[in-house]
Write an enzyme that holds these catalytic residues in place. Sequence first.
Site, short mmCIF file in Angstrom:
data_model
loop_
_atom_site.label_atom_id
_atom_site.label_comp_id
_atom_site.label_asym_id
_atom_site.label_seq_id
_atom_site.Cartn_x
_atom_site.Cartn_y
_atom_site.Cartn_z
N GLY A 178 -32.21 21.78 -9.66
CA GLY A 178 -32.69 22.92 -8.93
C GLY A 178 -32.08 22.52 -7.67
O GLY A 178 -31.69 23.35 -6.79
N HIS A 179 -32.40 21.50 -7.00
CA HIS A 179 -32.19 21.18 -5.59
C HIS A 179 -30.39 21.30 -5.75
O HIS A 179 -30.08 21.59 -4.47
CB HIS A 179 -32.66 19.50 -5.20
CG HIS A 179 -34.03 19.63 -5.09
ND1 HIS A 179 -34.87 18.79 -6.38
CD2 HIS A 179 -34.91 19.91 -4.44
CE1 HIS A 179 -35.96 18.82 -6.12
NE2 HIS A 179 -36.04 19.53 -4.89
N GLN A 214 -48.89 19.00 3.81
CA GLN A 214 -48.88 19.88 2.78
C GLN A 214 -49.69 19.52 1.58
O GLN A 214 -49.58 20.46 0.71
CB GLN A 214 -47.67 20.57 2.56
CG GLN A 214 -46.47 19.81 1.83
CD GLN A 214 -45.20 20.42 1.84
OE1 GLN A 214 -44.22 20.36 2.76
NE2 GLN A 214 -44.78 20.91 0.77
N GLY A 267 -35.49 27.45 -2.95
CA GLY A 267 -35.57 27.66 -4.17
C GLY A 267 -36.61 29.07 -4.39
O GLY A 267 -37.84 29.18 -3.60
N LYS A 296 -38.04 29.56 -6.88
CA LYS A 296 -39.37 29.17 -7.56
C LYS A 296 -40.40 29.21 -6.95
O LYS A 296 -41.61 29.47 -7.17
CB LYS A 296 -39.17 27.73 -8.27
CG LYS A 296 -40.27 27.41 -9.38
CD LYS A 296 -39.89 26.40 -10.06
CE LYS A 296 -40.38 24.84 -9.72
NZ LYS A 296 -41.80 24.72 -9.48
N ASP A 297 -40.41 28.60 -5.57
CA ASP A 297 -41.53 28.72 -4.62
C ASP A 297 -41.39 29.97 -3.80
O ASP A 297 -41.07 29.97 -2.57
CB ASP A 297 -41.56 27.47 -3.75
CG ASP A 297 -41.48 26.16 -4.65
OD1 ASP A 297 -42.63 26.21 -5.15
OD2 ASP A 297 -40.77 25.22 -4.58
N GLN A 355 -43.58 30.50 -0.85
CA GLN A 355 -43.09 29.62 0.47
C GLN A 355 -41.60 30.12 1.00
O GLN A 355 -41.58 30.22 2.14
CB GLN A 355 -42.73 28.30 -0.24
CG GLN A 355 -41.79 27.26 0.63
CD GLN A 355 -41.61 25.99 0.21
OE1 GLN A 355 -42.46 25.25 0.35
NE2 GLN A 355 -40.37 25.32 -0.36
N SER A 375 -38.37 21.74 -12.37
CA SER A 375 -39.31 21.09 -11.35
C SER A 375 -39.30 19.68 -11.40
O SER A 375 -39.16 18.83 -12.64
CB SER A 375 -40.52 21.64 -11.53
OG SER A 375 -41.72 20.97 -10.92
N ARG A 418 -41.79 17.93 -11.43
CA ARG A 418 -43.08 17.80 -12.28
C ARG A 418 -42.77 17.67 -13.55
O ARG A 418 -43.60 17.34 -14.67
CB ARG A 418 -44.03 18.61 -11.95
CG ARG A 418 -44.85 18.55 -10.57
CD ARG A 418 -45.61 19.89 -10.14
NE ARG A 418 -45.97 19.64 -8.71
CZ ARG A 418 -47.39 19.49 -8.33
NH1 ARG A 418 -48.17 19.49 -9.45
NH2 ARG A 418 -47.54 19.41 -6.96
#
Length: 297
Positions: A55-56, A80, A167, A169-170, A173, A205, A207
């Site tokens: 993703g990055h 954060q 991204g 996905k966030d 944000q 992710s 995670r």
Amino acid sequence: MSELSIFSVSLAHSTGLTHMELIQKSKDLNSLAKQIKSERKTIGFVPTMGALHSGHLSLIQRARKECDIVICSIFVNPTQFNEQSDLEKYPRTLEADSKLIESICDYLFVPQSVEDIYGKEITLKEFDFDGLENELEGEFRPRHFQGMANVVSILLNIVTADKAYFGLKDYQQFKIVERLTKLIQLDTKIVGCPIIREANGLARSSRNELLSEAAREAAAVIFYSLNYIKEFHPFLSIPELQEKAKGMIEGIMDVEYLEIRDAETLKEITSWTENNGVFISFAGTIDGVRLIDNIRI
Ligand code: PAF
């Protein structure tokens, strides 16, 4: 460059073609940015907290395509995180991260300390995002977005990039950072990049690495149910579809929220048509790992 405290990460590729440089002080990064600008080159910036994955990489690749110089940062931002234990647990994989991006990134900024970013004492600014920061993730992670926005505003001021890549996905944000650049009147264009998914649809992710093989497979239900809403949205009401999709996930995962919202204000919607686009957002846990995902209609 020699006057800057820049260290080469051991990046000499077998090809000898790559040369990413590591910068550890924000004042050096700022001098570098000024120098690049004086050469009339454009800067693409990708801020991250490390534990880099495909993703990055897609963000960095996009920056590579669109800008002359690519700068990536890795900083696990303490302000954060809501839980100290979460901050401590956050994966730190600098060596692997550097290897992964060395051939597509020009400069990697890894601040040598929290103080280098925030000064001796951390004093956070309070930004007014028109309530965007209190919706969805904001409800479950109070103060998260203020902490995120503070570090992003500091980083953007240091790098003065032409474009910064985030991204989708966030998504929340991304919307908040868009708003932030208007509030602090920065010229940096905020670019949102599509979610990268595993073969089974699970959003990439850092995670995901914490999931067992079985949980990774089972978590495919998130994307499946989000798509289910997308597919059936004209035919069923919002609460009906929300309940059905939640029902598909519950039993496999603990659902924190599955919300159908306005894509601009992130507020609840009551009809499929009277809005600025529909945004479906999910958060839940499996194997004790919290995952988020979304799609837009
Ligand atoms: O998305 C992230 O990794 C972080 O929130 C960011 C934008 C790097 C700020 O710490």
